[in-house]
Write an enzyme that holds these catalytic residues in place. Sequence first.
Site, PDB file in Angstrom:
ATOM      1  N   HIS A 127     -21.706 -38.017  27.456  1.00  0.00           N
ATOM      2  CA  HIS A 127     -20.944 -39.153  26.933  1.00  0.00           C
ATOM      3  C   HIS A 127     -19.534 -39.103  27.538  1.00  0.00           C
ATOM      4  O   HIS A 127     -18.826 -38.120  27.358  1.00  0.00           O
ATOM      5  CB  HIS A 127     -20.895 -39.070  25.413  1.00  0.00           C
ATOM      6  CG  HIS A 127     -20.217 -40.233  24.777  1.00  0.00           C
ATOM      7  ND1 HIS A 127     -20.760 -41.491  24.778  1.00  0.00           N
ATOM      8  CD2 HIS A 127     -19.027 -40.339  24.140  1.00  0.00           C
ATOM      9  CE1 HIS A 127     -19.945 -42.319  24.150  1.00  0.00           C
ATOM     10  NE2 HIS A 127     -18.872 -41.652  23.759  1.00  0.00           N
TER      11      HIS A 127
ATOM     12  N   ASP B 112     -16.117 -41.189  27.482  1.00  0.00           N
ATOM     13  CA  ASP B 112     -15.338 -42.309  26.970  1.00  0.00           C
ATOM     14  C   ASP B 112     -14.585 -42.938  28.143  1.00  0.00           C
ATOM     15  O   ASP B 112     -13.885 -42.245  28.877  1.00  0.00           O
ATOM     16  CB  ASP B 112     -14.383 -41.826  25.875  1.00  0.00           C
ATOM     17  CG  ASP B 112     -15.147 -41.462  24.607  1.00  0.00           C
ATOM     18  OD1 ASP B 112     -16.123 -42.167  24.292  1.00  0.00           O
ATOM     19  OD2 ASP B 112     -14.789 -40.473  23.945  1.00  0.00           O
TER      20      ASP B 112
ATOM     21  N   ASP C 181     -21.792 -43.711  20.007  1.00  0.00           N
ATOM     22  CA  ASP C 181     -20.502 -43.275  19.463  1.00  0.00           C
ATOM     23  C   ASP C 181     -19.629 -44.442  18.986  1.00  0.00           C
ATOM     24  O   ASP C 181     -18.413 -44.366  19.064  1.00  0.00           O
ATOM     25  CB  ASP C 181     -19.770 -42.483  20.562  1.00  0.00           C
ATOM     26  CG  ASP C 181     -18.492 -41.854  20.048  1.00  0.00           C
ATOM     27  OD1 ASP C 181     -18.433 -41.508  18.869  1.00  0.00           O
ATOM     28  OD2 ASP C 181     -17.532 -41.712  20.843  1.00  0.00           O
TER      29      ASP C 181
ATOM     30  N   HIS D  79     -15.173 -48.561  23.202  1.00  0.00           N
ATOM     31  CA  HIS D  79     -15.114 -48.159  21.786  1.00  0.00           C
ATOM     32  C   HIS D  79     -13.985 -47.206  21.385  1.00  0.00           C
ATOM     33  O   HIS D  79     -13.991 -46.726  20.247  1.00  0.00           O
ATOM     34  CB  HIS D  79     -16.478 -47.630  21.319  1.00  0.00           C
ATOM     35  CG  HIS D  79     -16.920 -46.350  21.966  1.00  0.00           C
ATOM     36  ND1 HIS D  79     -17.936 -46.296  22.879  1.00  0.00           N
ATOM     37  CD2 HIS D  79     -16.486 -45.084  21.825  1.00  0.00           C
ATOM     38  CE1 HIS D  79     -18.125 -45.053  23.258  1.00  0.00           C
ATOM     39  NE2 HIS D  79     -17.254 -44.283  22.634  1.00  0.00           N
TER      40      HIS D  79
HETATM   41 ZN   LIG Z   1     -17.147 -42.180  22.651  1.00  0.00          ZN
END
Ligand SMILES: [Zn+2]
Length: 1052
Positions: A260, A262, A372, A577
């Site tokens: 993951h 971001d 997430d 997000h």
């Molecule tokens: Zn995230």
Amino acid sequence: MYHQPVLKNRRTLLERAEKFISDIYFTDCNLRGRLYGDSCPLESLASFLSSKRITFTEASKQTFAPYEVADTFGPTWWTCWFKVNLKIPDSWRGKEVHLLWESDGESMVWRDEQPVQGLTKEGEKTSYILSDCLKDEEPHSVTLYVEVACNGLFGAGQGSMIAAPDSNRKFSVQKAELVVFNSDVRELLTDFEMLIDIVKELGEGEQRGYQALFTVNEMVNLCDPSDPSSFSKAHSLAHTFFSQRNGDSQHTAHAMGHCHIDSAWLWPYEETIRKCGRSWVTVIRLMEKNPEFVFTCSQAQQFQWVKSWYPGLFSQIQHYVKKGQFIPVGGTWVEMDGNLPSGESMVRQFLEGQRFFNREFGIHCKEFWLPDTFGYSAQLPQIMQGSGISNFLTQKLSWNLVNTFPHNTFFWEGLDGSKVLTHFPPGNSYEMKGKVEDLMNSVKNNKDKGRSNHSAVLFGFGDGGGGPTQLMLDRLNRVQDTDGLPKVQMSSPDELFSQLQAGSDLLCTWTGELFLELHNGTYTTQAQIKRGNRQCETLLHDVEIASSLALCQDRTFQYPVEKLQELWRLLLLNQFHDVIPGSCIEMVVEDALRYYEDIRSDGAALLHGACGALGSKGSSTGVFNSLPWERHEVVQIQDGAGKPDLGMLDIYNTYVVAFRTTTAHLMLCGICCSAALVRVPSIGFSPVRDTQPVAPVSVTLQADGTVLMDNGMLQTVINKDGTLASLCLINANREAIPDSGHGNQFLMFDDVPLYWDAWDVMDYHLQTRKPVLEVVQPLRVLSSGGLRGSVSFTLRISDKSTITQEIVMDAMSPYIKFNTEVKWAESHKFLKVEFPVRVHSPNATYEIQFGHLQRPTHRNTSWDWARFEVWGHKWADLSEHNFGVALLNDCKYGYSVHKNTMTLSLLRAPKAPDVNADMGTHHFTYAIMPHTGSFQDASVIQCAYNLNFPLRSFQCTPDTEPWSAFSISTAAVILETIKQAEERKGALVVRLYEAHGSSVTATLCTTLPVREAWHCDLLERHDAARPAHITSEGITLNFSPFQITSLLLILS
Ligand SMILES: [Zn+2]
């Protein structure tokens, strides 16, 4: 075999085995101490420090100065490039040779001008493999470069992970040397670790745990760390244990590598590009050695970054995508927030994402991937299905603070009844490590035991990147079918969801939104980002409609395909997000606001160009209406000198967004303006011809200092402090404000969450409610009536913060506007505005993407209570039969309606991760609208659109006739989007949705030369079996509640 039956002490046996592989204790004599053999220093090590993130080509041309291990470099966000000259000793023939690199920061190894390996201590990657088995013909003298980014996997928070970054952090390399790596030791260490973990995880109640205990103890007996020839006996003992198989009924864990990343969070966008490079090149190295390894990877934007920054790596990725190992998932441009983006934005996330994956890899994602994100709109199932996606994966609802979500595998039914098969990995994580604990949790936590016997195990370091390691793969590989543990197989999401679908008979259905009972402050934090998002969504909507009409009016007009795609992608990126929720560091906020500025200035230029092509240029002013209904509104017109410019036509130029025009001239600044009441047809334009209102606005200053305003529809009495004493719907003779209350009451709350500062507002903040009462400038009249009446006042929040507001009543307008300026310099405070109303209803209604939903106004159960702060888009409404009040806004998202009090959340003041979050001056507008009938019949939806989509002015000739391109026969259906088709010049895509929650037949009328019309999906793939029926009246369409319909219109 277990020849010493006297040993009965579980603890000593277990700890003995643990110490045998400890990296802290007894490393002089245990197995761990033998992991590395001989070592050899580097030939030379030199460094070059850069404040910017530069390319390899640029870096390699720099002058490198000698570097000694432990020398410090930095500060934070800089990059230190190292040039490494090494010579592998000839005597290491036949050995596995690594460059051991232990440093702070995140590193990328470059060899032959290509990125080859990502290294981070935090991500448990500290060696670059120079040779698996050194041969004489291999190069022994090698030059490498190591690019060290001066930030950790999780940025550089000062004191805690989410604190604002420490901009002066120093970094160093602690170890840089060549080593012989003993892979046989590593194999055995993994055996030991897995068996020890089985002992611990299965506990004393399972005999299988004791079998593991005695096995691992015997392995210590057999294994002499100083004698590698003893390893095989111990290894085969472990192998025998791992090979004892399960029965048929055992749960299957579908392991998928994951990382993951971001797109921005505790580090800026630019660093994410390098995080992708480091993480994904490491994945490619693992794939070379592990042909069964499957890696799932989301976010088209990140692929796009890697394509332009690391083209060599990108072609390797393409190769492994073809092989089915590197699997693009999710189908969206970024993993966006699931609450705040508009319906059209969500469609564009899929449109841009799926098209990118299709173009670059020839694939179409079948699952939406959002592990997430802070809650999931009830409209997502329909948007997924419309984008060719019927599966959904997340795990975030495991973060719920109050209620435990009752399922892991279930059908999720959206607002319109669309269903998607949904899976929450029961391990409750998207960054598992392939450990026994992860596997056991996947079985234990599964809330659908008996209904579903499959689950996903996403393994690999995440959030800041990092991804899987060889150790994780080795762990999973050992226990593919080991009695007592779930079966483990490397799977693609397709394989997992096929298994889940095949056994879906008993699955339950969850209807409506997936509300996250946490992070509810993210509807409000970083107000400028929220405002940028709303305004840019609005602007791109208008640009597309104006450009589509221009295309039909003027055949020489070039639809701005590339520019619009570029602007959309910026908008979509900021919906990531941790950006639109406001949970990012200040550097990210600065980037995001700059992107909004780019969209505003370029978008205004595009709008100017399109409107210019719409009508012949002249000396008169016309107005353009991008909404699918006729509007009759007071607008502001420029007088005298100065060419009319495109911009928001709103009389309150203090509050108007200053769209930059092509000449970089700020709109409406210092330009003399006058008001006019204009009538503009739906999706069309009209010259400004002043019409007279049925009733003018009257403004009366009363003896007690209050002001009475009346426009024939509404009558309000405003107190000296700006609160509303009365708000009356004249024709119905209904008072909206209760006797005991005041409307427009500003409130301050203490806002100190438990940990996640920018994210969370906790329930207990409600107990700290304090009205803002101190009047600095009492109410005074600004506009005395006619077309517009307005009053203003100023309140003091504290010695640092003030509110100045202009309350506006327009002729013919069914709502009162509150144009607000707040100077805000608070700390851990929450500003809201409250309207108690004379309505009794157990539910309030909130606008969401392409529709609305209801949430309770009471707090009966823990599920109701947990929704003390909720999100909505342009409006919320509280209605009883035949009367209600709507609260509209132009850039806010946080609401709460408790009993009969409607509250809009305005500003927060968290200090982490951005210590300056929301400090400064803010402008926003909200409006209050009492109505009879239902909100549907009262046109609340249309009014909220009108508040958000200003009529735009442009130049035209005085004889220009009013013109409408589209209209719709029913107010229940909203024509949301008109754009050029992606794949077909000269064809338009129009998107409509049913907004009332009703089944209805609508006729779409157009004056454009439409030759054919086809139904198409959200990816604009037209359905050859579904032509749309064109009659002389228009195109007839049937809608079910909240249905989204897209049409491809072929123009003649
Ligand atoms: Zn995230």
